[in-house]
Design an enzyme around this catalytic site. Sequence first.
Site, PDB file in Angstrom:
ATOM      1  N   ARG A 106     -13.176   2.455  13.680  1.00 30.80           N
ATOM      2  CA  ARG A 106     -13.150   1.138  14.316  1.00 30.80           C
ATOM      3  C   ARG A 106     -13.027   1.321  15.822  1.00 30.80           C
ATOM      4  NH1 ARG A 106      -7.074  -1.230  12.858  1.00 30.80           N
ATOM      5  NH2 ARG A 106      -5.952   0.661  13.385  1.00 30.80           N
ATOM      6  N   GLU A 145      -5.495  -5.010  19.526  1.00 33.68           N
ATOM      7  CA  GLU A 145      -4.970  -3.814  20.193  1.00 33.68           C
ATOM      8  C   GLU A 145      -6.011  -3.200  21.130  1.00 33.68           C
ATOM      9  OE1 GLU A 145      -3.182  -1.091  17.380  1.00 33.68           O
ATOM     10  OE2 GLU A 145      -1.346  -2.268  17.365  1.00 33.68           O
ATOM     11  N   GLU A 301       2.741  -7.513  14.882  1.00 30.59           N
ATOM     12  CA  GLU A 301       2.663  -6.527  13.792  1.00 30.59           C
ATOM     13  C   GLU A 301       3.905  -5.648  13.787  1.00 30.59           C
ATOM     14  OE1 GLU A 301      -0.734  -3.982  13.719  1.00 30.59           O
ATOM     15  OE2 GLU A 301      -2.098  -5.595  14.258  1.00 30.59           O
ATOM     16  N   TRP A 309       0.404   6.669   9.739  1.00 28.98           N
ATOM     17  CA  TRP A 309      -0.282   7.378  10.825  1.00 28.98           C
ATOM     18  C   TRP A 309       0.602   8.332  11.611  1.00 28.98           C
ATOM     19  CZ3 TRP A 309       2.509   5.317  14.718  1.00 28.98           C
ATOM     20  CH2 TRP A 309       2.889   3.971  14.627  1.00 28.98           C
ATOM     21  N   GLU A 349      -6.073   2.866   5.474  1.00 31.95           N
ATOM     22  CA  GLU A 349      -4.670   2.435   5.573  1.00 31.95           C
ATOM     23  C   GLU A 349      -4.072   2.136   4.204  1.00 31.95           C
ATOM     24  OE1 GLU A 349      -5.178  -0.530   8.779  1.00 31.95           O
ATOM     25  OE2 GLU A 349      -4.206   0.971  10.034  1.00 31.95           O
ATOM     26  N   PHE A 351      -2.208   3.904   2.428  1.00 29.21           N
ATOM     27  CA  PHE A 351      -0.814   4.326   2.287  1.00 29.21           C
ATOM     28  C   PHE A 351       0.112   3.670   3.311  1.00 29.21           C
ATOM     29  CE2 PHE A 351      -2.961   8.008   0.197  1.00 29.21           C
ATOM     30  CZ  PHE A 351      -2.516   7.694  -1.080  1.00 29.21           C
ATOM     31  N   HIS A 352      -0.410   2.660   4.003  1.00 23.85           N
ATOM     32  CA  HIS A 352       0.434   1.874   4.905  1.00 23.85           C
ATOM     33  C   HIS A 352       1.133   0.818   4.056  1.00 23.85           C
ATOM     34  CE1 HIS A 352       1.636  -0.628   8.282  1.00 23.85           C
ATOM     35  NE2 HIS A 352       1.161   0.273   9.128  1.00 23.85           N
TER      36      HIS A 352
HETATM   37  C1  GLA Z   1      -2.297  -1.393  14.356  1.00 27.10           C
HETATM   38  C2  GLA Z   1      -3.505  -2.247  14.025  1.00 27.10           C
HETATM   39  C3  GLA Z   1      -3.550  -2.682  12.605  1.00 27.10           C
HETATM   40  C4  GLA Z   1      -3.135  -1.572  11.679  1.00 27.10           C
HETATM   41  C5  GLA Z   1      -1.775  -1.113  12.063  1.00 27.10           C
HETATM   42  C6  GLA Z   1      -1.215  -0.054  11.148  1.00 27.10           C
HETATM   43  O1  GLA Z   1      -1.224  -2.105  14.775  1.00 27.10           O
HETATM   44  O2  GLA Z   1      -3.587  -3.367  14.857  1.00 27.10           O
HETATM   45  O3  GLA Z   1      -4.863  -3.099  12.316  1.00 27.10           O
HETATM   46  O4  GLA Z   1      -4.034  -0.523  11.787  1.00 27.10           O
HETATM   47  O5  GLA Z   1      -1.827  -0.566  13.353  1.00 27.10           O
HETATM   48  O6  GLA Z   1       0.070   0.352  11.544  1.00 27.10           O
END
Ligand code: GLA
Length: 664
Positions: A106, A145, A301, A309, A349, A351-352
């Site tokens: 991305r 972000e 977030e 990560w 993601e 495993f997030h």
């Molecule tokens: C960032 C991104 C999210 C996601 C989180 C995971 O904050 O904005 O899309 O990838 O990390 O921790």
Amino acid sequence: MGRIHFGGDYNPEHWPEEVRAEDIRLMQEAGVSMVTAGIFSWALVEPRPGAYDFDWFGRVLDDLHGAGIRVCLATMTASPPPWLTEQHPEVLPQDADGVRRWPGSRQHFCPSSPVYREHAVRLVTELATRYGTHPALESWHIGNEYGCSNPRCYCDVSAADFRRWLHERYGTVEALNTAWATTFWSQRYGTFEEVFPPRTTPTFPNPAQVLDYARFCDDALLQCYLAEKEALRRITPDVPVTTNHMPLHKPVDPYAWAAHEDVQALDFYQDPYDPETHVGAALAFDVTRSAGGGRPWMLMEQAPSAVNWRARNSPKPPGTMRLWSWQAVAQGADAVLYFQWRATPGGAEKFHSAMVPHAGTDTRIFREVRALGRELAAVPQLAGARSRPEVALLADWHSWWALEQGSHPSADLDFAETLRRHYRPFFDAGVECDVVPPDRDLSAYRLVVVPNLYLMSTETGARLTEFVRAGGHLLVSYFTGISDDCDRVHLGGYPAPLREVLGLRVEEFWPLAEGQHLPLTGTLTGSGDLWSEAIDLEGAEEVAAFGAGELAGRPAVTRHAYGDGVAWYAGTRLPVAAMRALVDRVRAGAGVAPVLPGLPAGIQATVREGAEGRFLFLLNHGAGTATVTLPEPMPAVAGDGVDPAAGPVASVDLPARGIVVLRA
Ligand code: GLA
């Protein structure tokens, strides 16, 4: 926002439509009041250039509205669809060696790319046209972000944009040559066409060029944001816009962006394996609140539990997710959201953690989420309240960009680390701080702290001098006020813009060897490391001196009574205890008291004040129960071991990871 919002990133495209009814039911059960939706939906809503498939997305918004859930609607532009980069590979960013970053992840776009911006604006226009009057729409979440994965692009498109930017900034190539001191190393430019981004060079690049490139890259990202914002404003002039920043993210200057945001939004992922994680969070929260001039902000977030990560990803132990969420509220947030609502089975993601984990709702995570959602729903009176710190730390991204370059006296200077070191003693003492850029009005503060602000204009120096003359207190640390906005050294003895107010002259820098410590003599104990310098007193008094080394006997820390105020200076990096002792003395002189006197270790105390009253927040980051005696009995609003329906309490027993909010 009228309440403390609670919710998260909602990515319904990961699931068959029938899951949504359950999503909505569970959101209601968990007290979810706001989601940010559609963040990575571009490829689905625009499967072919200009061909839209929004039907499914419209149904999502309708269902959320039906459940009374507000939507911070993402503009979907953070991850271009594969067709875009296949048709226009020039959109892909390049690193300083000319290596292209490929699709498959991305943020694979060059921020200067007109093709990217054109397609993004077209999508955003479509979105705003379709959903600008949708009743679920609360605000716009532009991009995501910015600069996380593509902070700097060095491609030819960026090079051309950089030249345009330089032309606008300097007008003539002669002015550029002067600003960049290009007589050095035969770098004189005859035309703007000869200028390149600072791609990989055989040795040190021109520092002013590197600094301007950092400025340009931040601005290129901001221009992406502004292009989208402009399209949104045209169609939905009254809908607030924001974007989510990363904490102390070097490529993106939050103060420059703040002028273009209606509300500040931050993503912060506390690391349970870091015992200081809440201090880093506190600093980032204060930066975010200060960027917005003190207005309520959004924690856009955080993780319900583990991230995926870091090298090792600890779940959040029981109670910490709640504690760290309340910490954001205590420091001014009016929204606590997560990444993300439901854990996906596939993708990078998987495993997030998520609010609804892989294991479903009969889980610790969901129970904690639900409990917090209900708790925050019960305290609408906190929304809108503000804090009023008496201390400001100065932070400046331009100085950061200029500081951390090669060819300096020491490679060990790290702005974010230095900022944390200066913030920490205030946090430990229970003193609230703002963290503001140098051009802010400082008159509301009693004490201003200037940590290693390498780049400083003569005007900023004059404003700080005036601040002290008028009765303010100032604490400055080493290697501050050295260069001007073009990274040209202020001549005549360092730090020229502050010599008068500090009452000293630094003749020579003497950075220390790795691991070298110089004991201090005088009224501070401990030893300095990292940095020392040859200070001549010109009115200041010595507070501590170096006790060894080439500078033995010369001042290390000084104090200068100037006008109606006092200016302190530290010419070395002080260890934590000495820093704390120094800050205590500076604070005492400035009349800056903690929120509560005698706070037990590990307790964070903050105050938010608004139309609904004055609220005292107490949070226990320590390992055991702590008793906090209140200066006067106060009624409870929420928290552990207190009953809002009962009368005022004179003291509070806060369990580890506990929180209490009182009406002060
Ligand atoms: C960032 C991104 C999210 C996601 C989180 C995971 O904050 O904005 O899309 O990838 O990390 O921790």
